[in-house]
Design a protein around this motif. Structure first.
Motif, PDB file in Angstrom:
ATOM      1  N   PRO A  32     -17.338 -51.986  15.142  1.00 44.76           N
ATOM      2  CA  PRO A  32     -16.899 -53.327  15.579  1.00 44.76           C
ATOM      3  C   PRO A  32     -15.381 -53.489  15.550  1.00 44.76           C
ATOM      4  CG  PRO A  32     -18.742 -53.503  14.059  1.00 44.76           C
ATOM      5  CD  PRO A  32     -18.323 -52.071  14.055  1.00 44.76           C
ATOM      6  N   PHE A  33     -14.737 -52.911  14.528  1.00 44.61           N
ATOM      7  CA  PHE A  33     -13.276 -52.981  14.437  1.00 44.61           C
ATOM      8  C   PHE A  33     -12.634 -52.227  15.599  1.00 44.61           C
ATOM      9  CE2 PHE A  33      -9.227 -51.307  12.509  1.00 44.61           C
ATOM     10  CZ  PHE A  33      -8.540 -52.513  12.570  1.00 44.61           C
ATOM     11  N   LYS A  34     -13.208 -51.054  15.941  1.00 49.38           N
ATOM     12  CA  LYS A  34     -12.697 -50.267  17.060  1.00 49.38           C
ATOM     13  C   LYS A  34     -12.840 -51.045  18.366  1.00 49.38           C
ATOM     14  CE  LYS A  34     -13.377 -45.890  19.551  1.00 49.38           C
ATOM     15  NZ  LYS A  34     -14.148 -44.632  19.611  1.00 49.38           N
ATOM     16  N   ASN A  35     -13.995 -51.684  18.558  1.00 47.85           N
ATOM     17  CA  ASN A  35     -14.224 -52.461  19.780  1.00 47.85           C
ATOM     18  C   ASN A  35     -13.238 -53.614  19.888  1.00 47.85           C
ATOM     19  OD1 ASN A  35     -16.368 -50.771  20.351  1.00 47.85           O
ATOM     20  ND2 ASN A  35     -17.917 -52.159  19.513  1.00 47.85           N
ATOM     21  N   ALA A  36     -13.017 -54.305  18.758  1.00 45.62           N
ATOM     22  CA  ALA A  36     -12.088 -55.435  18.749  1.00 45.62           C
ATOM     23  C   ALA A  36     -10.660 -54.964  19.018  1.00 45.62           C
ATOM     24  CB  ALA A  36     -12.171 -56.154  17.406  1.00 45.62           C
ATOM     25  N   TRP A  37     -10.296 -53.824  18.420  1.00 42.45           N
ATOM     26  CA  TRP A  37      -8.940 -53.293  18.596  1.00 42.45           C
ATOM     27  C   TRP A  37      -8.706 -52.908  20.060  1.00 42.45           C
ATOM     28  CZ3 TRP A  37      -5.071 -53.167  14.997  1.00 42.45           C
ATOM     29  CH2 TRP A  37      -3.898 -52.491  15.374  1.00 42.45           C
ATOM     30  N   ASN A  38      -9.669 -52.211  20.667  1.00 43.02           N
ATOM     31  CA  ASN A  38      -9.519 -51.799  22.062  1.00 43.02           C
ATOM     32  C   ASN A  38      -9.537 -52.999  23.012  1.00 43.02           C
ATOM     33  OD1 ASN A  38      -9.224 -49.023  21.640  1.00 43.02           O
ATOM     34  ND2 ASN A  38     -11.445 -48.717  21.514  1.00 43.02           N
ATOM     35  N   TYR A  39     -10.313 -54.018  22.661  1.00 42.04           N
ATOM     36  CA  TYR A  39     -10.317 -55.255  23.451  1.00 42.04           C
ATOM     37  C   TYR A  39      -8.934 -55.893  23.421  1.00 42.04           C
ATOM     38  CZ  TYR A  39     -11.383 -60.006  24.970  1.00 42.04           C
ATOM     39  OH  TYR A  39     -11.381 -61.207  25.627  1.00 42.04           O
ATOM     40  N   MET A  40      -8.339 -55.907  22.245  1.00 44.83           N
ATOM     41  CA  MET A  40      -6.996 -56.465  22.098  1.00 44.83           C
ATOM     42  C   MET A  40      -5.992 -55.692  22.962  1.00 44.83           C
ATOM     43  SD  MET A  40      -4.741 -56.744  18.581  1.00 44.83           S
ATOM     44  CE  MET A  40      -4.591 -54.944  18.461  1.00 44.83           C
ATOM     45  N   GLN A  48       2.896 -59.276  22.966  1.00 37.75           N
ATOM     46  CA  GLN A  48       2.005 -60.310  22.421  1.00 37.75           C
ATOM     47  C   GLN A  48       1.336 -59.843  21.136  1.00 37.75           C
ATOM     48  OE1 GLN A  48      -0.387 -60.732  25.981  1.00 37.75           O
ATOM     49  NE2 GLN A  48       0.496 -62.740  26.439  1.00 37.75           N
ATOM     50  N   ILE A  49       0.897 -58.589  21.128  1.00 36.62           N
ATOM     51  CA  ILE A  49       0.234 -58.041  19.930  1.00 36.62           C
ATOM     52  C   ILE A  49       1.202 -57.994  18.756  1.00 36.62           C
ATOM     53  CG2 ILE A  49      -0.825 -55.969  18.935  1.00 36.62           C
ATOM     54  CD1 ILE A  49      -1.908 -55.374  21.786  1.00 36.62           C
ATOM     55  N   PRO A 126       3.090 -46.041  17.831  1.00 36.69           N
ATOM     56  CA  PRO A 126       1.912 -46.206  18.694  1.00 36.69           C
ATOM     57  C   PRO A 126       1.035 -47.400  18.312  1.00 36.69           C
ATOM     58  CG  PRO A 126       1.548 -44.421  17.147  1.00 36.69           C
ATOM     59  CD  PRO A 126       2.971 -44.867  16.950  1.00 36.69           C
ATOM     60  N   TYR A 127       0.234 -47.841  19.277  1.00 37.86           N
ATOM     61  CA  TYR A 127      -0.727 -48.932  19.097  1.00 37.86           C
ATOM     62  C   TYR A 127      -2.163 -48.429  19.284  1.00 37.86           C
ATOM     63  CZ  TYR A 127       3.075 -52.418  19.646  1.00 37.86           C
ATOM     64  OH  TYR A 127       4.204 -53.184  19.497  1.00 37.86           O
ATOM     65  N   GLU A 128      -2.329 -47.269  19.898  1.00 40.23           N
ATOM     66  CA  GLU A 128      -3.646 -46.789  20.320  1.00 40.23           C
ATOM     67  C   GLU A 128      -4.567 -46.503  19.129  1.00 40.23           C
ATOM     68  OE1 GLU A 128      -0.779 -45.691  21.475  1.00 40.23           O
ATOM     69  OE2 GLU A 128      -0.906 -46.687  23.433  1.00 40.23           O
ATOM     70  N   TRP A 129      -5.864 -46.734  19.356  1.00 38.78           N
ATOM     71  CA  TRP A 129      -6.873 -46.495  18.329  1.00 38.78           C
ATOM     72  C   TRP A 129      -6.900 -45.035  17.892  1.00 38.78           C
ATOM     73  CZ3 TRP A 129     -10.065 -48.995  15.074  1.00 38.78           C
ATOM     74  CH2 TRP A 129     -11.090 -48.241  14.478  1.00 38.78           C
ATOM     75  N   GLU A 130      -6.790 -44.127  18.855  1.00 42.71           N
ATOM     76  CA  GLU A 130      -6.894 -42.702  18.566  1.00 42.71           C
ATOM     77  C   GLU A 130      -5.784 -42.209  17.637  1.00 42.71           C
ATOM     78  OE1 GLU A 130      -9.239 -43.818  21.868  1.00 42.71           O
ATOM     79  OE2 GLU A 130      -7.068 -44.060  21.575  1.00 42.71           O
TER      80      GLU A 130
END
Length: 297
Positions: A32-40, A48-49, A126-130
């Protein structure tokens, strides 16, 4: 040779933690955290972030962390854990504190937060999840930030207590001899800038992902609100941190005005002997408690 030994030790520790982590069960909140982060990332710009995201993290974390201490004043059972029981919180003080906080947050801290995006761009963060570091790397980085901030805080805080400048800047923070959680960032605007600089030094040293900015904000607020809470609550998980000063240590600073200058840890005060009055006070209190128990028996 010594540097190579240190690097080898750190690498070995990292590999050991990574090995242990491989046996831990999957975190159910990770997806869920990954999904929220990628949505952001998909719906908001980096500016904005970095700007509004950082502001939201700070404001939500600050006032949520203040809630327990605020609620404690209405629970009779919790009053036995209040350090200065003869100095209860008042609505007048809390309202004054809240108004000053809003000014500092939006007219002092927000302009600084607006520079977050440019900071991340300049250092290519970086901002990316990976590219997000693992949890144990974040923990280690936050601890490193705390060590750096604590050193800065000790020496600059001690300087702000110098008799020639105390009344102009730091006296504002000491307006309340018995602190409460919301007072953690109640300070003169110059103090907010001077002591707040220590927060950013660790970020410059360790930051390899924007998530560290937010993780460190939460960790720092958790610590400073705890030590200003005015309550020494048992089973506080922060007491598991090595050399953690805690509420009783910092509360004495507000009560005594001298000594116990560090923000998080006890080693600088111990090294320079600026905790001597606190130690003497503790010994005196222990003797009082011993005599009281002896009379009761």
């Amino acid at each position: 040779m010594a540097m190579n030994d240190t690097v080898n030790i750190l690498n070995s520790a990292y590999l050991a933690v990574e090995y242990i982590d491989s046996f831990l069960p999957d975190n159910p909140l990770q997806q869920p955290f990954k999904n929220a982060w990628n949505y952001m990332l998909d719906n908001y710009t980096k500016f904005q972030i970095a700007t509004w995201g950082s502001l939201i993290v700070h404001e939500v974390s600050y006032f949520l962390l203040c809630v327990p201490g605020f609620v404690f004043q209405f629970i009779p059972y919790m009053q036995k854990y209040k350090i200065q029981q003869d100095k209860p919180e008042t609505w007048e003080k809390q309202w004054k504190c809240f108004k000053t906080l809003l000014f500092n947050h939006f007219f002092i801290q927000l302009p600084l937060i607006c520079g977050t995006y440019y900071f991340t761009e300049y250092f290519n963060i970086p901002y990316e999840w990976e590219e997000m570091p693992r949890w144990y790397v974040l923990v280690a980085q936050c601890f490193g930030c705390a060590v750096i901030e604590d050193a800065w805080h000790y020496f600059l805080h001690r300087l702000l207590h110098h008799k020639r400048i105390y009344k102009y800047i730091h006296k504002v923070h000491h307006e309340f001899a018995s602190p409460f959680g919301m007072q953690a960032e109640y300070a003169h605007p110059l103090e907010t800038l001077i002591l707040g600089t220590g927060f950013f030094i660790g970020i410059i040293v360790f930051c390899n992902h924007v998530v560290l900015l937010w993780a460190w904000v939460i960790c720092r607020l958790m610590e400073t609100i705890d030590v200003h809470s005015g309550y020494d609550v048992p089973l506080n998980p922060l007491h598991l941190v090595p050399f953690y000063a805690g509420a009783r240590f910092h509360d004495f600073h507000h009560m005594n005005f001298i000594g116990n200058y560090a923000s998080t840890f006890t080693w600088w005060d111990r090294l320079f002997g600026t905790d001597s009055q606190f130690i003497a006070y503790q010994e005196k209190e222990k003797k009082k408690q011993f005599i009281t128990k002896k009379k009761a028996n």
